[in-house]
Design a protein around this motif. Structure first.
Motif, PDB file in Angstrom:
ATOM      1  N   UNK A 100      40.952  45.982  16.609  1.00  0.00           N
ATOM      2  CA  UNK A 100      40.228  44.824  16.908  1.00  0.00           C
ATOM      3  C   UNK A 100      39.693  45.192  18.309  1.00  0.00           C
ATOM      4  N   UNK A 101      40.355  45.646  19.228  1.00  0.00           N
ATOM      5  CA  UNK A 101      39.879  45.965  20.668  1.00  0.00           C
ATOM      6  C   UNK A 101      38.693  46.739  20.513  1.00  0.00           C
ATOM      7  N   UNK A 102      38.960  47.932  20.125  1.00  0.00           N
ATOM      8  CA  UNK A 102      37.895  48.832  20.021  1.00  0.00           C
ATOM      9  C   UNK A 102      36.419  48.408  19.443  1.00  0.00           C
ATOM     10  N   UNK A 103      36.578  47.902  18.279  1.00  0.00           N
ATOM     11  CA  UNK A 103      35.377  47.533  17.572  1.00  0.00           C
ATOM     12  C   UNK A 103      34.918  45.997  17.879  1.00  0.00           C
ATOM     13  N   UNK A 104      35.664  45.230  18.725  1.00  0.00           N
ATOM     14  CA  UNK A 104      34.989  44.099  19.174  1.00  0.00           C
ATOM     15  C   UNK A 104      34.107  44.645  20.516  1.00  0.00           C
ATOM     16  N   UNK A 105      34.731  45.479  21.349  1.00  0.00           N
ATOM     17  CA  UNK A 105      34.067  45.991  22.401  1.00  0.00           C
ATOM     18  C   UNK A 105      32.671  46.460  22.280  1.00  0.00           C
ATOM     19  N   UNK A 106      32.794  47.270  20.972  1.00  0.00           N
ATOM     20  CA  UNK A 106      31.552  48.076  20.524  1.00  0.00           C
ATOM     21  C   UNK A 106      30.560  47.002  19.979  1.00  0.00           C
ATOM     22  N   UNK A 107      31.079  46.088  19.294  1.00  0.00           N
ATOM     23  CA  UNK A 107      30.297  44.999  18.694  1.00  0.00           C
ATOM     24  C   UNK A 107      29.500  44.033  20.088  1.00  0.00           C
ATOM     25  N   UNK A 108      30.309  43.891  21.125  1.00  0.00           N
ATOM     26  CA  UNK A 108      29.802  43.085  22.365  1.00  0.00           C
ATOM     27  C   UNK A 108      28.799  44.131  23.041  1.00  0.00           C
TER      28      UNK A 108
END
Length: 336
Positions: free
Chosen positions: A58-66
């Motif tokens: 969740x941390x990694x993917x959300x940072x990527x999306x942001x």
């Protein structure tokens, strides 16, 4: 393993981009999960997974999306100032692609049991992180070429490996995103070739852009392996397949010959080729600058977040209209 594959979706936890102390997992389930990982199996949303695995993703993917949606801003700034209609069309298409990439990955995070609106609100209130590279200004048209060449080139090195990540929805999103990012890199490098073969002023503009974006592009891969808090765990679970430093080295090895073909130099007096390792050895990265930028003190951090907040506020009427339309259709369906 059959019990792992058939288990219900693990009870959802409230996730943020900061990893917290999480409840202990059942050792038998953890062992079965890690056996799947070791066998090279893909983990899917309905599979049981450790709370830490879910939280790290969740941390990694959300940072990527942001990073995708904030990354629209530096280039969107040049759409109205592109030097030709062809360049304008290509830049509009690229910015539109970045919006789509953000959407893919936000959707992917929802398979982990989080709400994309919660994640987006974390971006707007400044508690979420995104790639440090997008907190630098775009001062000239040459920046559009260099971002495509260096920034998207760095993204491709990272994301082609993520296309083999252990979490299925993320891996599948990367397949399409990488195809589009390859187009973006070719577009950027073509802009660089035109400038490199142009007037002395155009060549100087290109060199200036490379001088400003070279080191931030190397920082895109994250902190050095010795200072990376999450890499060990992510590598063990095959969320990541290569370390930050391995990916950074691959990017440098691919990029220096391209710079030489352009007749452009990178701003690194320590750069040299090692004939034994076949690697380009580069100088020390200024990690204090990296820490300043990811801590919110970069040249454009505040400007980027203000732009996203304004866009969010300006789009309120669209969200309200869409919700009203969806409610109207639902009432019609119920009445039928």
């Amino acid at each position: 393993m059959a019990t792992l594959r058939g288990s219900r979706l693990y009870s959802l936890l409230h996730m943020t981009t900061t990893i917290r102390q999480l409840p202990a997992d059942d050792p038998a389930q953890v062992a079965a999960f890690e056996a799947l990982i070791a066998a090279g199996e893909s983990i899917e949303p309905k599979d049981w997974m450790p709370a830490r695995y879910r939280s790290q993703l969740t941390r990694m993917m959300s940072q990527h999306a942001h990073s995708e949606v904030v990354g629209m801003l530096p280039e969107g700034n040049w759409i109205t100032r592109a030097p030709s209609l062809r360049r304008k069309q290509s830049l509009i298409a690229k910015v539109q692609d970045e919006a789509g990439h953000g959407l893919y990955i936000y959707c992917g995070t929802e398979t982990l049991g989080v709400d994309r609106f919660d994640l987006f609100n974390q971006l707007l209130d400044g508690t979420a992180k995104y790639s440090s590279i997008f907190n630098y200004p775009t001062l000239s048209w040459a920046d559009m070429g260099v971002i495509g060449w260096l920034v998207d080139g760095a993204a491709i090195v990272n994301q082609t490996v993520l296309a083999k990540t252990s979490y299925g929805p993320y891996a599948r999103a990367m397949v399409r995103i990488c195809k589009e990012e390859n187009f973006h890199k070719r577009q950027g490098y073509e802009i660089c070739t035109v400038l490199a073969n142009g007037t002395p002023a155009q060549r100087a503009m290109l060199q200036d852009a490379v001088d400003r974006f070279w080191w931030p592009s190397l920082m895109m891969f994250g902190p050095s392996d010795t200072n990376s808090l999450n890499s060990g765990e992510l590598l063990r679970w095959k969320v990541k397949r290569k370390t930050n430093d391995e990916l950074r080295q691959r990017f440098v090895n691919l990029t220096i010959p391209q710079a030489q073909a352009l007749g452009i130099t990178v701003p690194d007096p320590d750069l040299r080729f090692d004939p034994e390792t076949k690697n380009w050895v580069f100088g020390e990265i200024d990690w204090s600058e990296f820490q300043q930028v990811i801590s919110g003190n970069g040249p454009c951090n505040r400007e980027r977040l203000e732009a996203r907040r304004k866009a969010h506020d300006d789009g309120q009427w669209v969200r309200e209209a869409a919700s009203a339309h969806a409610a109207k259709r639902a009432r019609k369906t119920e009445a039928a």
